[in-house]
Design an enzyme around this catalytic site. Structure first.
Site, PDB file in Angstrom:
ATOM      1  N   HIS A  20     -25.628   0.791  10.492  1.00 51.93           N
ATOM      2  CA  HIS A  20     -26.496   1.680   9.118  1.00 51.93           C
ATOM      3  C   HIS A  20     -25.373   2.611   8.308  1.00 51.93           C
ATOM      4  O   HIS A  20     -25.971   3.277   7.666  1.00 51.93           O
ATOM      5  CB  HIS A  20     -27.705   2.536   9.798  1.00 51.93           C
ATOM      6  CG  HIS A  20     -28.559   1.440   9.980  1.00 51.93           C
ATOM      7  ND1 HIS A  20     -30.139   1.895   9.398  1.00 51.93           N
ATOM      8  CD2 HIS A  20     -29.084   0.792  10.692  1.00 51.93           C
ATOM      9  CE1 HIS A  20     -31.134   1.353  10.065  1.00 51.93           C
ATOM     10  NE2 HIS A  20     -30.402   0.617  10.583  1.00 51.93           N
ATOM     11  N   ASP A  21     -24.443   3.168   9.332  1.00 56.38           N
ATOM     12  CA  ASP A  21     -23.710   4.163   9.149  1.00 56.38           C
ATOM     13  C   ASP A  21     -22.428   2.619   7.916  1.00 56.38           C
ATOM     14  O   ASP A  21     -22.078   3.272   6.873  1.00 56.38           O
ATOM     15  CB  ASP A  21     -22.205   4.709   9.758  1.00 56.38           C
ATOM     16  CG  ASP A  21     -21.407   5.306   9.483  1.00 56.38           C
ATOM     17  OD1 ASP A  21     -21.433   6.315   9.043  1.00 56.38           O
ATOM     18  OD2 ASP A  21     -20.317   5.603   9.534  1.00 56.38           O
ATOM     19  N   GLY A  55     -18.639   3.050   3.476  1.00 52.38           N
ATOM     20  CA  GLY A  55     -18.093   2.675   4.340  1.00 52.38           C
ATOM     21  C   GLY A  55     -18.434   3.556   5.969  1.00 52.38           C
ATOM     22  O   GLY A  55     -18.516   4.396   6.222  1.00 52.38           O
ATOM     23  N   ASP A  70     -17.624   6.117   7.693  1.00 45.49           N
ATOM     24  CA  ASP A  70     -17.042   7.513   8.049  1.00 45.49           C
ATOM     25  C   ASP A  70     -17.990   8.520   8.814  1.00 45.49           C
ATOM     26  O   ASP A  70     -17.610   9.894   8.371  1.00 45.49           O
ATOM     27  CB  ASP A  70     -17.017   7.828   6.258  1.00 45.49           C
ATOM     28  CG  ASP A  70     -18.292   8.193   5.823  1.00 45.49           C
ATOM     29  OD1 ASP A  70     -19.445   7.828   6.401  1.00 45.49           O
ATOM     30  OD2 ASP A  70     -18.860   8.523   4.353  1.00 45.49           O
ATOM     31  N   SER A  96     -20.761   9.677   8.025  1.00 48.06           N
ATOM     32  CA  SER A  96     -21.855  10.035   7.062  1.00 48.06           C
ATOM     33  C   SER A  96     -22.796  10.061   7.694  1.00 48.06           C
ATOM     34  O   SER A  96     -23.900  11.008   7.902  1.00 48.06           O
ATOM     35  CB  SER A  96     -21.770  10.052   5.910  1.00 48.06           C
ATOM     36  OG  SER A  96     -22.079   8.238   5.807  1.00 48.06           O
ATOM     37  N   GLU A 105     -28.676  11.384   4.947  1.00 43.58           N
ATOM     38  CA  GLU A 105     -28.685   9.343   4.739  1.00 43.58           C
ATOM     39  C   GLU A 105     -29.483   9.221   6.785  1.00 43.58           C
ATOM     40  O   GLU A 105     -30.884   8.780   6.540  1.00 43.58           O
ATOM     41  CB  GLU A 105     -26.949   8.985   5.425  1.00 43.58           C
ATOM     42  CG  GLU A 105     -26.673   9.174   3.979  1.00 43.58           C
ATOM     43  CD  GLU A 105     -24.806   8.067   4.777  1.00 43.58           C
ATOM     44  OE1 GLU A 105     -24.859   7.928   5.627  1.00 43.58           O
ATOM     45  OE2 GLU A 105     -24.166   7.928   4.065  1.00 43.58           O
ATOM     46  N   PRO A 129     -31.031  -3.664   4.459  1.00 46.56           N
ATOM     47  CA  PRO A 129     -31.893  -4.951   5.170  1.00 46.56           C
ATOM     48  C   PRO A 129     -32.583  -4.056   6.244  1.00 46.56           C
ATOM     49  O   PRO A 129     -32.885  -3.301   6.855  1.00 46.56           O
ATOM     50  CB  PRO A 129     -31.095  -5.371   6.671  1.00 46.56           C
ATOM     51  CG  PRO A 129     -30.105  -5.100   6.736  1.00 46.56           C
ATOM     52  CD  PRO A 129     -29.493  -4.073   6.177  1.00 46.56           C
ATOM     53  N   ASP A 157     -35.287  -9.349  21.796  1.00 48.48           N
ATOM     54  CA  ASP A 157     -35.160 -10.693  22.922  1.00 48.48           C
ATOM     55  C   ASP A 157     -36.186 -10.582  23.413  1.00 48.48           C
ATOM     56  O   ASP A 157     -35.747  -9.979  25.220  1.00 48.48           O
ATOM     57  CB  ASP A 157     -33.630 -10.456  22.369  1.00 48.48           C
ATOM     58  CG  ASP A 157     -33.575 -12.376  23.647  1.00 48.48           C
ATOM     59  OD1 ASP A 157     -35.053 -12.899  24.289  1.00 48.48           O
ATOM     60  OD2 ASP A 157     -32.432 -12.319  24.151  1.00 48.48           O
ATOM     61  N   THR A 192     -34.184 -12.107  27.474  1.00 47.36           N
ATOM     62  CA  THR A 192     -32.852 -11.616  28.486  1.00 47.36           C
ATOM     63  C   THR A 192     -32.869 -10.351  27.432  1.00 47.36           C
ATOM     64  O   THR A 192     -32.010  -9.657  26.139  1.00 47.36           O
ATOM     65  CB  THR A 192     -31.801 -12.113  28.186  1.00 47.36           C
ATOM     66  OG1 THR A 192     -31.375 -13.298  26.255  1.00 47.36           O
ATOM     67  CG2 THR A 192     -31.596 -13.366  28.876  1.00 47.36           C
TER      68      THR A 192
END
Length: 334
Positions: free
Chosen positions: A74-75, A81, A83, A85, A97, A173, A254, A257
């Site tokens: 998520h960063d 990019g 950073d 933030s 954010e 996403p 999952d 496992t």
């Protein structure tokens, strides 16, 4: 003679200027390079401190690895990019954010881990290690602890000075998105469809909140046509029965496992054992299905693509040299 002397002096001055200018350029170039041993001289205990803190935290809270992996994604996926933030807190004048709706479910264990590591590093080598380097390295080390692949983390990132909630929209996403929309998010950031599917394999660990899947499992009694295995749907309904009263209720991504990083997540999808709508989309969409099938058959190949994709993600739009800063605290700018 005077003219010659003046010309000579001017030439020396000009030469000195160019030498100084070249030194500055070379310094900036050297400062801008990420290296594997960036902290070898300035913070020799960097790797040891991270490994010790990561190990202690993961043993104490086994959900830390998946939480930190999600925090890292998520960063780095945002336009600014990797950073760090996403670690910055909101202020009375700015919504950060981490307070965007999609980030409100980011688990606290991951934030706590970064605080612990940063505190230990500040005691050992103050004002030296960036929060973004901490997040990138801790994520890699936690993945290895769960059985995931090793990949090199290049160091020397600096931390961003801005974090704006509205900048998040459309760049991360969501389970409710179509596969075309999700693929677009990654391709715009330079990833291939195969790399996107590999990164989706992060769902082989961690969990999803029942509120994220409630509309999918309760609006279809049999699971028919939804991609879910009918028996699995009934199990999810029971597990999520009290989600309205308990919004923190969650299920493993999952179920086979859940605490091991492997390719079983991909093996689950053809069986209708994916938890999120986006999981089912990976297998039903013709552009992503072939990669799901290959990763399900060949864990080594999945690990290879996942590792290279994570390294690629960790290098997106990093700030180096004189850009950004080394935060004293990861949740606020200096």
């Amino acid at each position: 003679m005077a003219a010659t002397k003046t010309t000579s002096t001017s030439s020396k001055t000009l030469l000195s200027f160019f030498l100084f200018f070249n030194i500055i350029i070379n310094l900036n170039i050297s400062e801008s390079k990420l290296t594997l041993d960036y902290y070898k001289q300035t913070c020799p205990q960097f790797q040891q401190i991270i490994q010790q803190t990561v190990t202690s935290k993961q043993i104490q809270s086994p959900t830390t690895a998946a939480a930190t992996l999600r925090l890292f994604l998520h960063d780095c996926l945002l336009p600014n990019g990797c950073d760090a933030s996403v670690l910055l807190s909101s202020t009375p004048f700015n919504k950060a954010e981490r307070d965007n709706d999609i980030n409100l479910s980011l688990p606290g264990d991951s934030f706590d881990l970064i605080v612990r590591i940063k505190t230990a590093l500040e005691l050992s080598c103050p004002n030296t290690v960036s929060c973004s380097d901490i997040l990138a390295t801790a994520t890699r080390d936690l993945l290895i602890m769960l059985g995931g692949p090793h990949y090199n983390v290049y160091l020397g990132r600096r931390d961003g000075r801005a974090s704006v909630s509205s900048f998040v929209d459309g760049f991360l996403p969501k389970p409710s998105m179509t596969m075309t929309q999700i693929v677009s998010i990654f391709t715009k950031r330079g990833f291939t469809v195969e790399e996107m599917v590999a990164l989706s394999g992060a769902h082989t660990v961690g969990f999803s909140h029942c509120s994220e899947i409630s509309s999918d499992i309760y609006n279809n009694s049999s699971g028919s046509g939804s991609g879910y295995n009918p028996r699995f749907v009934e199990g999810l309904k029971k597990a999520c029965g009290d989600y309205k009263k308990n919004p923190t209720l969650s299920v493993f991504n999952d179920i086979m496992t859940p605490n091991k990083f492997d390719n079983v997540y991909f093996q689950n999808l053809p069986k209708g054992l994916g938890v999120l709508k986006s999981d089912h989309g990976l297998f039903s969409d013709p552009s992503t299905k072939p990669f799901v099938e290959r990763f399900a058959k060949d864990q080594d190949y999945f690990f290879k693509v996942f590792a290279s994709s994570m390294q690629k993600l960790s290098l997106l739009n990093v700030q180096t040299g004189r850009k950004g800063e080394i935060r004293r605290r990861c949740d606020q700018i200096n």
